[in-house]
Write an enzyme that holds these catalytic residues in place. Sequence first.
Site, PDB file in Angstrom:
ATOM      1  N   GLU A   1      -3.854   2.053  -7.655  1.00  0.00           N
ATOM      2  CA  GLU A   1      -4.157   2.949  -6.677  1.00  0.00           C
ATOM      3  C   GLU A   1      -3.105   4.286  -6.926  1.00  0.00           C
ATOM      4  O   GLU A   1      -2.236   4.294  -6.078  1.00  0.00           O
ATOM      5  CB  GLU A   1      -4.238   2.774  -5.220  1.00  0.00           C
ATOM      6  CG  GLU A   1      -5.058   1.442  -4.893  1.00  0.00           C
ATOM      7  CD  GLU A   1      -5.417   1.578  -3.301  1.00  0.00           C
ATOM      8  OE1 GLU A   1      -6.556   1.625  -3.116  1.00  0.00           O
ATOM      9  OE2 GLU A   1      -4.379   1.644  -2.652  1.00  0.00           O
TER      10      GLU A   1
ATOM     11  N   HIS B   1       0.971  -1.369   0.131  1.00  0.00           N
ATOM     12  CA  HIS B   1       0.075  -0.117  -0.034  1.00  0.00           C
ATOM     13  C   HIS B   1       0.941   1.391  -0.022  1.00  0.00           C
ATOM     14  O   HIS B   1       2.073   1.317   0.849  1.00  0.00           O
ATOM     15  CB  HIS B   1      -0.851   0.182   0.990  1.00  0.00           C
ATOM     16  CG  HIS B   1      -1.936   1.180   1.096  1.00  0.00           C
ATOM     17  ND1 HIS B   1      -1.723   2.411   1.215  1.00  0.00           N
ATOM     18  CD2 HIS B   1      -3.243   1.016   0.682  1.00  0.00           C
ATOM     19  CE1 HIS B   1      -2.762   3.041   1.276  1.00  0.00           C
ATOM     20  NE2 HIS B   1      -3.770   2.450   0.745  1.00  0.00           N
TER      21      HIS B   1
END
Length: 245
Positions: free
Chosen positions: A161, A92
Amino acid sequence: MSKIFAANWKMYLNEEESIDFISKMSSNKDLFADKKVMIFPSHTALSSVKNALQNMPNIKVGMQDCDMKLSGAVTGSNSISSIPVDSCIVGHSERRIIFKEDEKIVKKKLENSLQAVETTILCIGETLEEKNQDKTFEVVDKQLSILPSTLNGKKLIIAYEPVWAIGTGLVASNDYIAEVLSYINNAIKSLYSDEVLSEINLFYGGSVDENSVESLSTIPLLDGFLIGSASADFKKFENILKKMR
Ligand code: PGA
């Protein structure tokens, strides 16, 4: 196929709030009955959330991150084998940026997760600076370079993302996401057999909420969403599920 909703609760909800969220879900069971939902609570709430979800077996639960090591002297960190879960997020951008995790670290975490859990989510995406320098595909190539040659029968979700879209309220345009997903799709096609490719899903994440999810659901190649802040608010979570196609 209906989209998959992965709720990344980050550090938004404490244990009590997490359980309260699950009890609201339990009283709305019909809404979730035919939906594919994955929940990533904070590590301290994981065990309680798992228990609270016992009567909703279709909801999967995962870790937001895992350590590079499986056990040992790593104060404050969490091994993928610390608690049985269905899934784990690795790479992430908050881990890459705040905790300075480079490709070598993410690769080790990816290997651990692919060994231990059914579904691993690998997050990738460029920063605003990289986007402005036309380096998006270069970044995608670098972040995908750690993919293993085999998935050992496990499922992999590649979550695109863009860092500039996370928590900013700026959602990437459908065309932009479609272009990057198509690039990712071509990249993985050169790595894996059709059988393995059928176990890989592509997600988008970055400021998805109840206002954007319906239009985003029409993007070709998109299998689901990794959603942060909007997923930790029950009303928004519910609305997203209703609008997701
Ligand atoms: P956001 O976060 O939905 O709050 O932008 C997405 C993510 O970080 O996965």
